[in-house]
Design a protein around this motif. Structure first.
Motif, mmCIF file in Angstrom:
data_model
loop_
_atom_site.group_PDB
_atom_site.id
_atom_site.type_symbol
_atom_site.label_atom_id
_atom_site.label_comp_id
_atom_site.label_asym_id
_atom_site.label_seq_id
_atom_site.Cartn_x
_atom_site.Cartn_y
_atom_site.Cartn_z
ATOM 1 N N ARG A 112 9.888 7.411 -15.955
ATOM 2 C CA ARG A 112 8.569 8.017 -15.761
ATOM 3 C C ARG A 112 8.220 7.983 -14.281
ATOM 4 N NH1 ARG A 112 4.366 4.215 -15.308
ATOM 5 N NH2 ARG A 112 4.932 2.074 -15.845
ATOM 6 N N GLU A 113 7.260 8.804 -13.916
ATOM 7 C CA GLU A 113 6.893 8.938 -12.514
ATOM 8 C C GLU A 113 6.004 7.783 -12.055
ATOM 9 O OE1 GLU A 113 4.830 12.676 -12.176
ATOM 10 O OE2 GLU A 113 3.379 12.154 -13.719
ATOM 11 N N VAL A 114 6.134 7.447 -10.770
ATOM 12 C CA VAL A 114 5.319 6.434 -10.134
ATOM 13 C C VAL A 114 5.278 6.773 -8.653
ATOM 14 C CG1 VAL A 114 7.303 4.873 -9.772
ATOM 15 C CG2 VAL A 114 4.983 3.930 -9.863
ATOM 16 N N PRO A 115 4.143 6.599 -7.970
ATOM 17 C CA PRO A 115 4.067 6.967 -6.549
ATOM 18 C C PRO A 115 5.137 6.264 -5.722
ATOM 19 C CG PRO A 115 1.870 6.521 -7.417
ATOM 20 C CD PRO A 115 2.841 6.111 -8.488
ATOM 21 N N GLY A 116 5.877 7.028 -4.920
ATOM 22 C CA GLY A 116 6.917 6.444 -4.081
ATOM 23 C C GLY A 116 8.245 6.271 -4.772
ATOM 24 N N HIS A 117 8.301 6.570 -6.091
ATOM 25 C CA HIS A 117 9.549 6.465 -6.847
ATOM 26 C C HIS A 117 10.059 5.008 -6.836
ATOM 27 C CE1 HIS A 117 8.724 10.586 -6.159
ATOM 28 N NE2 HIS A 117 9.391 10.699 -5.017
ATOM 29 N N VAL A 118 11.345 4.772 -6.671
ATOM 30 C CA VAL A 118 11.880 3.405 -6.715
ATOM 31 C C VAL A 118 12.225 2.879 -5.324
ATOM 32 C CG1 VAL A 118 13.830 1.989 -7.462
ATOM 33 C CG2 VAL A 118 12.711 3.505 -9.092
ATOM 34 N N ALA A 119 13.122 3.562 -4.645
ATOM 35 C CA ALA A 119 13.651 3.024 -3.386
ATOM 36 C C ALA A 119 12.567 2.905 -2.317
ATOM 37 C CB ALA A 119 14.803 3.883 -2.887
ATOM 38 N N ASN A 120 11.674 3.878 -2.231
ATOM 39 C CA ASN A 120 10.610 3.776 -1.236
ATOM 40 C C ASN A 120 9.622 2.674 -1.562
ATOM 41 O OD1 ASN A 120 11.269 5.549 0.814
ATOM 42 N ND2 ASN A 120 10.297 7.315 -0.161
ATOM 43 N N ARG A 121 9.406 2.403 -2.845
ATOM 44 C CA ARG A 121 8.534 1.284 -3.196
ATOM 45 C C ARG A 121 9.187 -0.040 -2.785
ATOM 46 N NH1 ARG A 121 4.345 2.556 -6.935
ATOM 47 N NH2 ARG A 121 4.308 0.402 -7.671
ATOM 48 N N LEU A 122 10.508 -0.146 -2.987
ATOM 49 C CA LEU A 122 11.207 -1.354 -2.550
ATOM 50 C C LEU A 122 11.138 -1.501 -1.032
ATOM 51 C CD1 LEU A 122 14.314 -1.100 -4.900
ATOM 52 C CD2 LEU A 122 12.425 -2.728 -5.086
ATOM 53 N N GLN A 123 11.334 -0.386 -0.322
ATOM 54 C CA GLN A 123 11.204 -0.432 1.132
ATOM 55 C C GLN A 123 9.796 -0.817 1.551
ATOM 56 O OE1 GLN A 123 14.299 2.470 3.332
ATOM 57 N NE2 GLN A 123 12.507 3.515 2.555
ATOM 58 N N ALA A 124 8.805 -0.252 0.856
ATOM 59 C CA ALA A 124 7.415 -0.534 1.211
ATOM 60 C C ALA A 124 7.092 -2.018 1.064
ATOM 61 C CB ALA A 124 6.469 0.308 0.351
ATOM 62 N N ALA A 125 7.671 -2.648 0.043
ATOM 63 C CA ALA A 125 7.451 -4.083 -0.141
ATOM 64 C C ALA A 125 8.024 -4.869 1.040
ATOM 65 C CB ALA A 125 8.083 -4.548 -1.444
ATOM 66 N N LEU A 126 9.201 -4.477 1.500
ATOM 67 C CA LEU A 126 9.797 -5.145 2.655
ATOM 68 C C LEU A 126 8.989 -4.871 3.918
ATOM 69 C CD1 LEU A 126 12.102 -6.725 4.007
ATOM 70 C CD2 LEU A 126 13.351 -4.575 4.179
ATOM 71 N N TRP A 127 8.592 -3.612 4.117
ATOM 72 C CA TRP A 127 7.791 -3.278 5.296
ATOM 73 C C TRP A 127 6.478 -4.057 5.321
ATOM 74 C CZ3 TRP A 127 8.652 2.576 4.200
ATOM 75 C CH2 TRP A 127 9.882 2.971 4.721
ATOM 76 N N GLN A 128 5.862 -4.252 4.155
ATOM 77 C CA GLN A 128 4.598 -4.985 4.106
ATOM 78 C C GLN A 128 4.757 -6.366 4.727
ATOM 79 O OE1 GLN A 128 2.042 -5.000 0.504
ATOM 80 N NE2 GLN A 128 2.331 -7.224 0.525
ATOM 81 N N GLU A 129 5.792 -7.090 4.334
ATOM 82 C CA GLU A 129 5.992 -8.430 4.878
ATOM 83 C C GLU A 129 6.475 -8.380 6.324
ATOM 84 O OE1 GLU A 129 5.971 -12.582 5.131
ATOM 85 O OE2 GLU A 129 4.890 -11.090 3.921
ATOM 86 N N ALA A 130 7.316 -7.396 6.650
ATOM 87 C CA ALA A 130 7.784 -7.262 8.033
ATOM 88 C C ALA A 130 6.606 -7.006 8.970
ATOM 89 C CB ALA A 130 8.807 -6.138 8.135
ATOM 90 N N TYR A 131 5.727 -6.089 8.589
ATOM 91 C CA TYR A 131 4.549 -5.815 9.412
ATOM 92 C C TYR A 131 3.665 -7.058 9.523
ATOM 93 C CZ TYR A 131 5.554 -0.773 8.901
ATOM 94 O OH TYR A 131 6.124 0.480 8.921
ATOM 95 N N SER A 132 3.534 -7.773 8.418
ATOM 96 C CA SER A 132 2.707 -8.975 8.426
ATOM 97 C C SER A 132 3.271 -10.034 9.365
ATOM 98 C CB SER A 132 2.592 -9.536 7.001
ATOM 99 O OG SER A 132 1.934 -10.782 7.002
ATOM 100 N N LEU A 133 4.586 -10.221 9.355
ATOM 101 C CA LEU A 133 5.212 -11.219 10.224
ATOM 102 C C LEU A 133 4.990 -10.874 11.696
ATOM 103 C CD1 LEU A 133 8.553 -11.741 8.268
ATOM 104 C CD2 LEU A 133 6.674 -13.393 8.488
ATOM 105 N N VAL A 134 5.050 -9.581 12.020
ATOM 106 C CA VAL A 134 4.766 -9.159 13.390
ATOM 107 C C VAL A 134 3.291 -9.364 13.703
ATOM 108 C CG1 VAL A 134 4.686 -7.170 14.956
ATOM 109 C CG2 VAL A 134 6.670 -7.512 13.480
ATOM 110 N N ASP A 135 2.437 -8.965 12.781
ATOM 111 C CA ASP A 135 0.995 -9.063 12.990
ATOM 112 C C ASP A 135 0.563 -10.504 13.221
ATOM 113 O OD1 ASP A 135 -1.558 -7.867 13.177
ATOM 114 O OD2 ASP A 135 -2.004 -8.354 11.089
#
Length: 328
Positions: free
Chosen positions: A197-220
């Motif tokens: 079924r559909e979900v915003p960002g599909h699968v791989a981009n959601r996984l990337q987004a989770a990593l980016w969230q923490e990466a951005y936080s560590l920089v911030d």
């Protein structure tokens, strides 16, 4: 090359035929990669893009991608000469057997564009969007005649190299259309995954987004620099992720006990880490810090040479993976 799709018809979609011509609608970075890839698989490609000079840029991009595709292996009848360019989207899709759309990530633009595609393409032709995050049900609102033939076929950049394609159905997508899309991408050498079924960002981009969230936080939070975080992934888990996915890698890290052992022993501390992960807002200040960080990391690096080096390593990696029959 003729791609024969032989799945049984279901739902409201018409019976499929042979795929020999693909329309590539939108010829930016993703569209140009798709066009080059389809040509390399021996298909005819009719491309279209309203931007001034789009045809010249596309032909230059295809020519630039061609050496990489030669290294990866061309179909016997592959040729850049099988590329033609249409002045408008309706003309491009009128005789196509499959449509790969790559327009801007805006609902209003998608609706106007898909209204044209829905009117001009034969009823049985799949309209696949490369959208990286929009829901196919939203895109299909632009198709009053045949919303059942709309599906997301989301590639990963660069699409002429990376095998993954995420095939995502909308609420009105006929199951047979999803079957045919998966079969087509498989037949041309891609590695499609099918979402239930559909979900915003599909699968791989959601996984990337989770990593980016923490990466951005560590920089911030000043815990690590952009360069340090890139090094942590590129020289650490990213090497394993290029071979096996997160679950398979976690399973192997548990030794004889496999994933069950890992979940028993590392599950509790992992839950503690989850609770400590950062929640960030992409403020102008953080964006400036991230841009400055990547500028410092890549200072003095030639962009085109970096892209070429990345693609050369990907070529060798894909060849090495293909030579290992024990990899899933």
């Amino acid at each position: 090359m003729t791609v024969r799709i032989t799945t049984s018809p279901a739902g409201r979609a018409a019976k499929p035929g042979r795929i020999t011509t693909v329309a590539v609608v939108g010829t930016g970075v993703i569209g140009a990669g798709w066009a080059a890839y389809f040509l390399a698989r021996g298909l005819d490609v009719v491309a279209t893009d309203p931007a001034p000079g789009a045809e010249d840029r596309l032909r230059a991009d295809v020519a630039a991608h061609w050496p990489t595709l030669v290294r990866l292996g061309l179909a016997e009848d592959a040729s850049q000469d099988r590329l033609s360019f249409a002045t408008d989207a309706g003309s491009a899709v009128a005789e196509a057997d499959f449509v790969q759309e790559n327009g801007p990530e805006r609902e209003d633009v998608k609706h106007r564009l898909f209204a044209v595609l829905d009117e001009a393409a034969r009823p049985e032709v799949i309209l696949a969007s490369s959208s990286s995050g929009l829901l196919p049900s939203v895109i299909a609102r632009g198709c009053p005649k045949h919303p059942e033939r709309v599906v997301v076929g989301h590639p990963f950049n660069p699409p002429h190299v990376i095998p993954l394609v995420e095939v995502v159905p909308g609420r009105e997508t006929a199951p047979e259309v999803v079957d045919r899309a998966v079969a087509f991408y498989t037949a041309v050498g891609k590695r499609p995954i099918r979402l239930s079924r559909e979900v915003p960002g599909h699968v791989a981009n959601r996984l990337q987004a989770a990593l980016w969230q923490e990466a951005y936080s560590l920089v911030d939070r000043g815990i690590a620099t952009v360069a340090d975080i890139d090094a942590a992934i590129a020289h650490g888990p990213g090497l394993r992720w290029a071979v096996l996915g997160p679950f398979a890698n976690q399973h192997l890290s548990g030794g004889a006990g496999g994933l069950a052992h890992v979940l028993r022993h590392l599950g509790p501390p992992t839950e503690e880490w989850w609770r400590d992960l950062g929640r960030v807002h992409l403020t102008p200040e953080l964006a400036e810090k991230l841009v400055a960080g990547i500028g410092a990391e890549l200072d003095g690096t030639d962009h085109d040479r970096l892209v070429a080096a990345r693609d050369a390593v990907l070529d060798r990696l894909l060849a090495a993976k293909a030579a290992q029959p024990d990899l899933p």
